[in-house]
Scaffold this motif. Structure first.
Motif, PDB file in Angstrom:
ATOM      1  N   SER A 261       0.812  -1.215   0.000  1.00  0.00           N
ATOM      2  CA  SER A 261       0.000   0.000   0.000  1.00  0.00           C
ATOM      3  C   SER A 261       0.846   1.266   0.000  1.00  0.00           C
ATOM      4  O   SER A 261       0.317   2.365   0.032  1.00  0.00           O
ATOM      5  N   LEU A 262       2.186   1.081  -0.029  1.00  0.00           N
ATOM      6  CA  LEU A 262       3.044   2.262  -0.078  1.00  0.00           C
ATOM      7  C   LEU A 262       2.770   3.078  -1.329  1.00  0.00           C
ATOM      8  O   LEU A 262       2.529   2.533  -2.390  1.00  0.00           O
ATOM      9  N   LYS A 263       2.821   4.383  -1.186  1.00  0.00           N
ATOM     10  CA  LYS A 263       2.726   5.228  -2.362  1.00  0.00           C
ATOM     11  C   LYS A 263       4.035   5.122  -3.150  1.00  0.00           C
ATOM     12  O   LYS A 263       5.079   4.854  -2.587  1.00  0.00           O
ATOM     13  N   PHE A 264       3.919   5.376  -4.441  1.00  0.00           N
ATOM     14  CA  PHE A 264       5.071   5.196  -5.324  1.00  0.00           C
ATOM     15  C   PHE A 264       6.322   5.926  -4.823  1.00  0.00           C
ATOM     16  O   PHE A 264       7.390   5.346  -4.699  1.00  0.00           O
TER      17      PHE A 264
ATOM     18  N   SER B 232       8.305   4.422  -1.865  1.00  0.00           N
ATOM     19  CA  SER B 232       9.104   3.217  -1.982  1.00  0.00           C
ATOM     20  C   SER B 232      10.462   3.569  -2.569  1.00  0.00           C
ATOM     21  O   SER B 232      10.590   4.502  -3.359  1.00  0.00           O
ATOM     22  N   ALA B 233      11.485   2.819  -2.143  1.00  0.00           N
ATOM     23  CA  ALA B 233      12.838   3.081  -2.645  1.00  0.00           C
ATOM     24  C   ALA B 233      12.874   2.867  -4.146  1.00  0.00           C
ATOM     25  O   ALA B 233      13.549   3.589  -4.876  1.00  0.00           O
ATOM     26  N   LEU B 234      12.119   1.865  -4.593  1.00  0.00           N
ATOM     27  CA  LEU B 234      12.103   1.604  -6.035  1.00  0.00           C
ATOM     28  C   LEU B 234      11.473   2.773  -6.789  1.00  0.00           C
ATOM     29  O   LEU B 234      11.939   3.177  -7.854  1.00  0.00           O
TER      30      LEU B 234
END
Ligand code: HEM
Ligand code: FES
Lengths: 225, 246
Positions: free
Chosen positions: A4-7, A10-12
């Motif tokens: 559910s992390l927002k883009f 995230s590290a990616l």
């Protein structure tokens, strides 16, 4: 909830943002280098080009309009690039607090291992470069609008030229790994010819670096005066 | 052959640990683990605590023999797990430094044994795939193009040893996660949960491991020689899953 992390959290996602802003900056350094080649066509051509940059988009845009749009875009690109770089670097430092007593580098290139400090050198250089040739605040004989004479007088100071040379090499290494890395980050696989991404990165990093290095060298050797 | 071993000794997770030096006689035909067995026998006979190291299959398929040998995961032989490494790769009189995997996600439990449960958590986060269970389906019921099948097999070769993480200066688990994500993403059976799987696995990965900068050290350290092309694939999958799911 997992996933559910927002883009951008995230590290990616941050790496994708770095790659995207990297492309913008890459486009800039490429065009910047090509534009500066007008140095070899003499004072009039170069100064007219500089003036045209300020008039671009007229009459739709006011004087200095287009150039300011680009400046804002570049500033945003630099900001998100550097902030993301800092954040993913911190993540990695926390993930690998201890090093080995017997360290070995298996295939990581010099360029890849100097991305962080190389980036810092580039950032410091950019600030100096603006003060030197855009604002003229650290220039010995700055004449607003006379780009040609500013460049020639600026580069005649040998240690200024030396700093430019060092910074352009740092940019070259950064671009070499950055451009290759960008393919990985954006998911562009190499397919059968594993090397084409490397070749692309070498070609453009070399093109930009050699072009940029030629300017201070041309002035110092008296080729341009 | 006579060797000097500099081995990391650490009583338990709370101990600070340090290197101890041992001399050992080995034959060039021994595997690396057999050489450590010989050392441990002498230690046990002398009433000392044997060196704890993990091992199971000793045929390169379980991924438990995790040793950092002279700064290279699984030692000098490319594409080889520690258990398949032979002492003939070393010279008589060599000093060999043996360290545990170093990563915040892999706490040392004892000596050379680390806790690699962080990798299992990534797989767990990936969840299930929707296939019908029951009696064995007909072979080739679901067609898989040959090139996809080959690639999926290359990814599935991952034995989960964690050498990629151990070798990575960023402590990133990209190669492991990419192998696990890709091997299902390449197959028809992996399609229904494809987006959800990559999103969850990446999130779990990032909660414990570092961020990849494409050093590509992992690719050389991997005993199964898994290509970093899979990392690019995972990145692509992640971005498209994000775009589809917002
Ligand atoms: C003209 C200026 C610059 C250009 C053209 C540029 C370009 C790039 C590109 C294309 C990448 C690859 C992104 C990826 O991995 O996909 C990159 C990575 C990176 N850049 Fe820059 N960059 C510039 C300036 C800077 C500055 C000023 C800094 C820091 C102060 C910086 C720090 C980094 C770092 C640390 C990475 C590696 C991050 C990682 O791999 O995780 N860059 N750059
Ligand atoms: S002991 Fe199983 S892979 Fe080495």
């Amino acid at each position: 909830m997992p996933g559910s992390l927002k883009f951008h959290q995230s590290a990616l996602g941050k790496k994708v943002i770095m790659a995207a802003s990297g492309i913008v900056l890459f486009g800039f350094v490429l065009v910047h280098m090509l534009g500066n080649l007008k140095l070899y066509q003499g004072a009039e051509k170069l100064n007219t080009y500089a003036e045209w940059l300020r008039e671009m988009g007229a009459p739709l845009l006011p004087h200095n309009g287009a150039i300011w749009l680009m400046r804002v875009g570049l500033l945003v690109a630099v900001l998100v690039h550097v902030v993301s770089a800092y954040q993913v670097t911190r993540l990695s430092q926390r993930a690998r607090p201890l090093n080995y007593k017997a360290r070995q580098t298996l295939q990581a290139t010099y360029a890849s291992r100097t991305m962080r400090w190389g980036g810092v050198i580039i950032l410091l250089f950019v600030i100096y470069h603006l003060a030197h040739l855009t604002w003229g605040s650290v220039h010995p004989a700055f004449i607003p609008g006379d780009v040609y004479s500013n460049v020639v007088a600026g580069f005649r100071v040998w240690w200024v030229s030396a700093f430019y040379v060092v910074a352009q090499m740092a940019l070259g290494f950064h671009l070499y790994h950055g451009l290759w890395s960008m393919f990985q980050t954006l998911g562009v696989t190499a397919g059968d010819d594993r090397d084409w991404r490397r070749k692309f990165a070498v070609a453009f990093a070399l093109l930009i670096t050699l072009g940029n290095l030629s300017f201070p060298i041309a002035v110092l050797t008296g080729f341009v005066s | 052959m006579r060797l000097t071993l500099q081995i990391w000794r650490q009583k338990n997770a709370d101990d600070t640990g340090g290197f101890s030096s041992y001399d050992v006689d080995a034959s060039p035909d021994m595997s690396f683990l057999e050489m450590l067995d010989v050392l441990n026998e002498t230690l046990t006979e002398a009433g000392e605590d044997p060196v704890a190291f993990e091992h199971d299959c000793r045929e390169g398929i379980c991924g438990s023999c995790c040793l950092m040998i002279d700064g290279r995961a699984h030692g000098p032989e490319p594409g080889t797990a520690t258990c398949q490494l032979h002492m003939r790769k070393f010279e008589d009189g060599d000093t060999i430094r043996i360290e545990p995997w170093r990563s915040a996600a892999f706490p040392v439990l004892k000596d050379l044994v680390v806790d690699r449960v962080g990798l299992d958590r990534i797989v767990q986060a990936g969840g299930f795939i929707s296939i019908n269970t029951g009696s064995a389906p007909d072979a080739n019921l679901i067609p898989v193009p040959r090139d996809k099948a080959e690639l999926a097999m290359d990814a599935a070769a991952c034995i989960g040893c964690g050498a990629c993480v151990a070798q990575c200066p960023n402590g990133a688990a990209q190669l492991f996660a990419a192998a696990k994500v890709s091997h299902l993403a390449l197959l028809p059976q992996g399609q229904p949960e494809r987006d959800q799987r990559v999103l969850r696995m990446v999130e779990e990965m990032e909660s414990a491991f570092g961020s990849c900068t494409n050093f590509a050290e992992c690719e050389v350290a991997c005993p199964k020689e898994i290509s970093i092309e899979f990392i690019a694939r995972m990145n692509r999958d992640y971005v498209s899953a994000r775009l589809r799911r917002g």
